[in-house]
Design a protein around this motif. Structure first.
Motif, mmCIF file in Angstrom:
data_model
loop_
_atom_site.group_PDB
_atom_site.id
_atom_site.type_symbol
_atom_site.label_atom_id
_atom_site.label_comp_id
_atom_site.label_asym_id
_atom_site.label_seq_id
_atom_site.Cartn_x
_atom_site.Cartn_y
_atom_site.Cartn_z
ATOM 1 N N GLY A 1 0.800 -1.229 0.000
ATOM 2 C CA GLY A 1 0.000 0.000 0.000
ATOM 3 C C GLY A 1 0.821 1.262 0.000
ATOM 4 O O GLY A 1 0.271 2.357 -0.157
ATOM 5 N N TYR A 2 2.157 1.142 0.140
ATOM 6 C CA TYR A 2 3.041 2.319 0.123
ATOM 7 C C TYR A 2 3.674 2.458 -1.243
ATOM 8 O O TYR A 2 3.879 1.464 -1.963
ATOM 9 N N ALA A 3 3.996 3.685 -1.625
ATOM 10 C CA ALA A 3 4.695 3.939 -2.892
ATOM 11 C C ALA A 3 6.145 3.504 -2.788
ATOM 12 O O ALA A 3 6.716 3.418 -1.692
ATOM 13 N N ILE A 4 6.712 3.208 -3.959
ATOM 14 C CA ILE A 4 8.120 2.794 -3.984
ATOM 15 C C ILE A 4 8.995 3.985 -3.641
ATOM 16 O O ILE A 4 8.875 5.055 -4.252
ATOM 17 N N GLN A 5 9.900 3.754 -2.720
ATOM 18 C CA GLN A 5 10.780 4.832 -2.287
ATOM 19 C C GLN A 5 11.994 4.908 -3.201
ATOM 20 O O GLN A 5 12.243 4.036 -4.026
ATOM 21 N N ALA A 6 12.767 5.979 -3.020
ATOM 22 C CA ALA A 6 13.909 6.224 -3.909
ATOM 23 C C ALA A 6 14.990 5.157 -3.744
ATOM 24 O O ALA A 6 15.556 4.652 -4.739
ATOM 25 N N GLN B 1 16.405 2.528 -6.627
ATOM 26 C CA GLN B 1 17.819 2.328 -6.953
ATOM 27 C C GLN B 1 18.216 0.861 -6.827
ATOM 28 O O GLN B 1 18.948 0.332 -7.658
ATOM 29 N N LEU B 2 17.709 0.210 -5.808
ATOM 30 C CA LEU B 2 18.013 -1.211 -5.627
ATOM 31 C C LEU B 2 17.430 -2.047 -6.762
ATOM 32 O O LEU B 2 18.073 -2.978 -7.251
ATOM 33 N N ARG B 3 16.194 -1.691 -7.206
ATOM 34 C CA ARG B 3 15.589 -2.430 -8.309
ATOM 35 C C ARG B 3 16.397 -2.263 -9.583
ATOM 36 O O ARG B 3 16.636 -3.237 -10.325
ATOM 37 N N VAL B 4 16.840 -1.048 -9.854
ATOM 38 C CA VAL B 4 17.653 -0.796 -11.049
ATOM 39 C C VAL B 4 18.963 -1.573 -10.990
ATOM 40 O O VAL B 4 19.410 -2.172 -11.990
ATOM 41 N N THR C 1 22.282 -6.193 -12.857
ATOM 42 C CA THR C 1 23.035 -7.420 -12.552
ATOM 43 C C THR C 1 22.442 -8.623 -13.275
ATOM 44 O O THR C 1 23.177 -9.454 -13.820
ATOM 45 N N GLN C 2 21.101 -8.723 -13.327
ATOM 46 C CA GLN C 2 20.459 -9.821 -14.027
ATOM 47 C C GLN C 2 20.777 -9.776 -15.522
ATOM 48 O O GLN C 2 21.001 -10.813 -16.160
#
Length: 532
Positions: free
Chosen positions: A430-435, A439-442, A447-448
């Motif tokens: 329910g919370y928005a993705i934080q900065a 960065q971790l997702r990118v 890496t993948q």
């Protein structure tokens, strides 16, 4: 401190001011108080022996010379004695060889039962300096007379007065060389040849381990004519018997230091006596005092009868002065040159001392002791090997458990990570993705992508897997000709194959003959059927 008599309480005997009192059953009378029983009637004024004495002595003593122990030698008023009594060294007394003392298995030769002077029955001289000098003079005269008679028997016997005496002399020389027999030096006189005589040829010098025990340790060995298993099983009974022999004194405790197997089904029991006085710390009775008490005739008779004891030894080492005296005086029957060479050939002068081996009996006993010690070492090695095997088994079990615990740890770590991930998902729902999460997702997507790139890690891993599969396939199809065979084995195999081949040829020939016979029989049957 434990006092022996007088007004203070005595640990080994009752206190009295007049008449007599006895310690260990009473071995004599004394005008002053007695403890542990004194042999002789004395009139002494010093009721104690040092600070914790067990006998009284007015003469100064050093070494093993005077009466010092359990009061068994009486209260001697002798002059100071030094070293080992009046004997000069270990082999100067008349009884030659390695000695007849029982305290140290006979390092002191003479009539004493320990290291004392000749004529004493314990560790001290009895009778004063005049008796001591008289006994020494008598011993020297007896030794000189014995040597003179021995020399007469082997050189110039006076029996027939003709050439037969020379034959007798040669025969006596042969017996003296062997160390056995009787040598006649006159028509009615002879000497007994023993291995201790100076002409005996069957002598050698060996080396024994230098004892390190001190007199203060109080160690005394009792040789029991029983097997070690029996003594071990009856150890408590033996201790109780010794406690009764010591007079059932509540402040004395009999302690067993160790049990050792000896040849001829004998056992060495090492004991010491611990004294616990009413005041002050506990202490051990000295070895000399305990040995002197246990070697009194009536006490030794009780030990021999009740414990089947054969001998009693005092386990004490040498002082530097005693060792010097022992090394400087060759034992009786050993040439000084041989003794000096034995000292020079000593492989370990700090831990070994030369000892004479005289006669076959001494050699046999030494061999038995060596065999017994070798057997004990082998048993100890077997025990160590079994313990090492057990430790190896335990180590293997421990390594297996460690591997199992590591696997469980990894599984639990993965499960914990999954739980943490799910918990974090529910928490962030329910919370928005934080900065920082973006960065971790990118970073993860980058890496993948690098891992999935054909020329990067994934491609290399696929190539390595292909090479491994190919090598396994080739290794399975390739025959291995790297073995070798013994020529004799090859010949046997050839012979066996030849026999098998001959057998097969013979069998083939039998089958051919049988087929031919069957064909003939078939033709005959057909011809007979046509005729009908």
């Amino acid at each position: 401190m434990a006092f022996f008599g007088g007004a203070a309480p005595s640990p080994f005997g009752a206190t009295a001011t007049t008449s007599t009192s006895t310690g260990f059953g009473g071995f004599g009378t004394q005008n002053q108080s007695t403890g542990f029983g004194l042999f002789n009637q004395t009139k002494t004024t010093a009721p104690t022996f040092g600070t914790s004495g067990f006998g009284t002595a007015t003469g100064a003593t050093t070494g093993f010379g005077a009466s010092t122990g359990f009061g068994l030698g009486g209260t001697a008023t002798t002059q100071p004695t030094t070293g080992f009594g009046t004997a000069t060294g270990f082999g100067a007394a008349p009884a030659g060889g390695f000695g007849t003392g029982t305290a140290f298995k006979g390092f002191g030769t003479g009539a004493a039962t320990g290291f004392g002077a000749t004529g004493a029955t314990g560790f001290g001289t009895i009778g004063g300096p005049q008796l001591q000098a008289q006994q020494q003079q008598q011993a020297q005269q007896a030794q000189q007379s014995s040597l003179e008679l021995l020399g007469t028997a082997v050189t110039l016997p006076q029996i027939y007065g003709d050439e037969r005496d020379a034959i007798i002399a040669k025969w006596n020389q042969l017996q003296a060389y062997w160390g056995t027999g009787k040598g006649f030096y006159s028509s009615n006189g002879f000497v007994n040849f023993t291995p201790d005589n100076p002409y005996c040829r069957f002598k050698a010098v060996g080396y024994n381990r230098l004892p390190r025990s001190r007199n203060e340790d109080g160690l005394v060995s009792v040789v029991i004519k029983k097997k070690e298993s029996e003594v071990t099983a009856q150890q408590q009974q033996v201790v109780d018997q010794l406690f009764k022999i010591l007079g059932n004194k509540p402040h004395l405790s009999v302690c067993v230091e160790g049990i050792k197997t000896l040849p001829d089904d004998k056992t060495e029991l090492v004991i010491y006596i611990l004294e616990r006085p009413a005041s002050g710390p506990a202490k051990r009775i000295t070895a000399s005092e305990l040995f002197q008490f246990l070697n009194t005739p009536n006490i030794k008779q009780q030990i021999t009868t009740q414990l089947a004891a054969e001998d009693i030894w005092q386990k004490t080492g040498f002082t530097p002065e005693q060792l010097k005296v022992y090394l400087e005086n060759p034992p009786a029957g050993i040439h000084p040159f041989i003794w000096e060479q034995a000292k020079l050939d000593n492989p370990d002068q700090e831990n070994l001392i030369p000892v004479p081996v005289v006669g076959f009996n001494a050699l046999q006993q030494r061999m038995k002791h060596q065999e017994q010690q070798t057997k004990a070492h082998q048993q100890r090695l077997d025990m160590i090997a079994n313990e090492l095997q057990q430790f190896q088994q335990k180590q293997n079990n421990m390594m297996s458990k460690m591997d199992e615990y590591k696997r469980k740890h990894i599984e639990l770590s993965h499960r914990l990570l999954q739980v943490v991930v799910k918990q974090e998902i529910f928490r962030k729902m329910g919370y928005a993705i934080q900065a920082d999460e973006e960065q971790l997702r990118v970073h993860l997507e980058k890496t993948q992508a690098e891992l999935n790139h054909p020329t990067q890690f994934k491609g290399r891993l696929n190539e390595l897997m292909s090479q491994i599969r190919m090598q396994n396939h080739l290794a399975g199809n390739r025959a291995d000709f790297s073995y070798q065979m013994d020529p004799s084995l090859q010949q046997e195999i050839k012979q066996l194959l030849k026999q098998q081949q001959d057998g097969l040829k013979h069998l083939i020939q039998i089958v051919k003959d049988d087929s031919h016979d069957l064909q003939l029989m078939e033709q005959s049957l057909q011809e007979s059927s046509h005729r009908r």
